[in-house]
Write a protein that holds these residues in place. Structure first.
Motif, PDB file in Angstrom:
ATOM      1  N   GLY A  38       0.814  -0.991   0.264  1.00 30.97           N
ATOM      2  CA  GLY A  38       0.317  -0.509  -0.078  1.00 30.97           C
ATOM      3  C   GLY A  38       0.272   1.186   0.017  1.00 30.97           C
ATOM      4  N   ARG A  41       2.322   1.744  -3.594  1.00 26.86           N
ATOM      5  CA  ARG A  41       1.241   2.188  -4.946  1.00 26.86           C
ATOM      6  C   ARG A  41       1.022   3.781  -4.176  1.00 26.86           C
ATOM      7  N   ALA A  44       3.983   5.490  -5.526  1.00 28.60           N
ATOM      8  CA  ALA A  44       4.473   5.493  -6.894  1.00 28.60           C
ATOM      9  C   ALA A  44       2.947   6.798  -7.379  1.00 28.60           C
ATOM     10  N   ALA A  45       1.640   7.292  -6.633  1.00 28.72           N
ATOM     11  CA  ALA A  45       0.552   8.416  -7.189  1.00 28.72           C
ATOM     12  C   ALA A  45       1.211   9.382  -7.030  1.00 28.72           C
TER      13      ALA A  45
END
Length: 63
Positions: A38, A41, A44-45
């Motif tokens: 998590g 992610r 990366a966002a």
């Protein structure tokens, strides 16, 4: 006999505390895999560069 009953209260409280502490300190088998995925992610966002939406200028509107 009454004094022995009053001594039973702290003994039971001590047993309950020992059981709770052994339960709280148990080894959890789930690990950090889901949390790390998590977080990856999320990073990366946050690193993605998306253009900001443009808002039309009301002064340049030809209508």
């Amino acid at each position: 006999m009454g004094a022995l009953l009053w001594l039973l209260i702290p003994v039971l409280a001590g047993l309950a505390a020992a059981l709770w502490s052994s339960w709280a300190m148990r080894n959890r088998k789930s690990g950090d895999v889901a949390e790390l995925a998590g977080y990856a992610r999320f990073r990366a966002a946050m690193e993605r560069q998306e253009p900001a939406p443009t808002v039309p200028d009301p002064a340049s509107d030809p209508v």
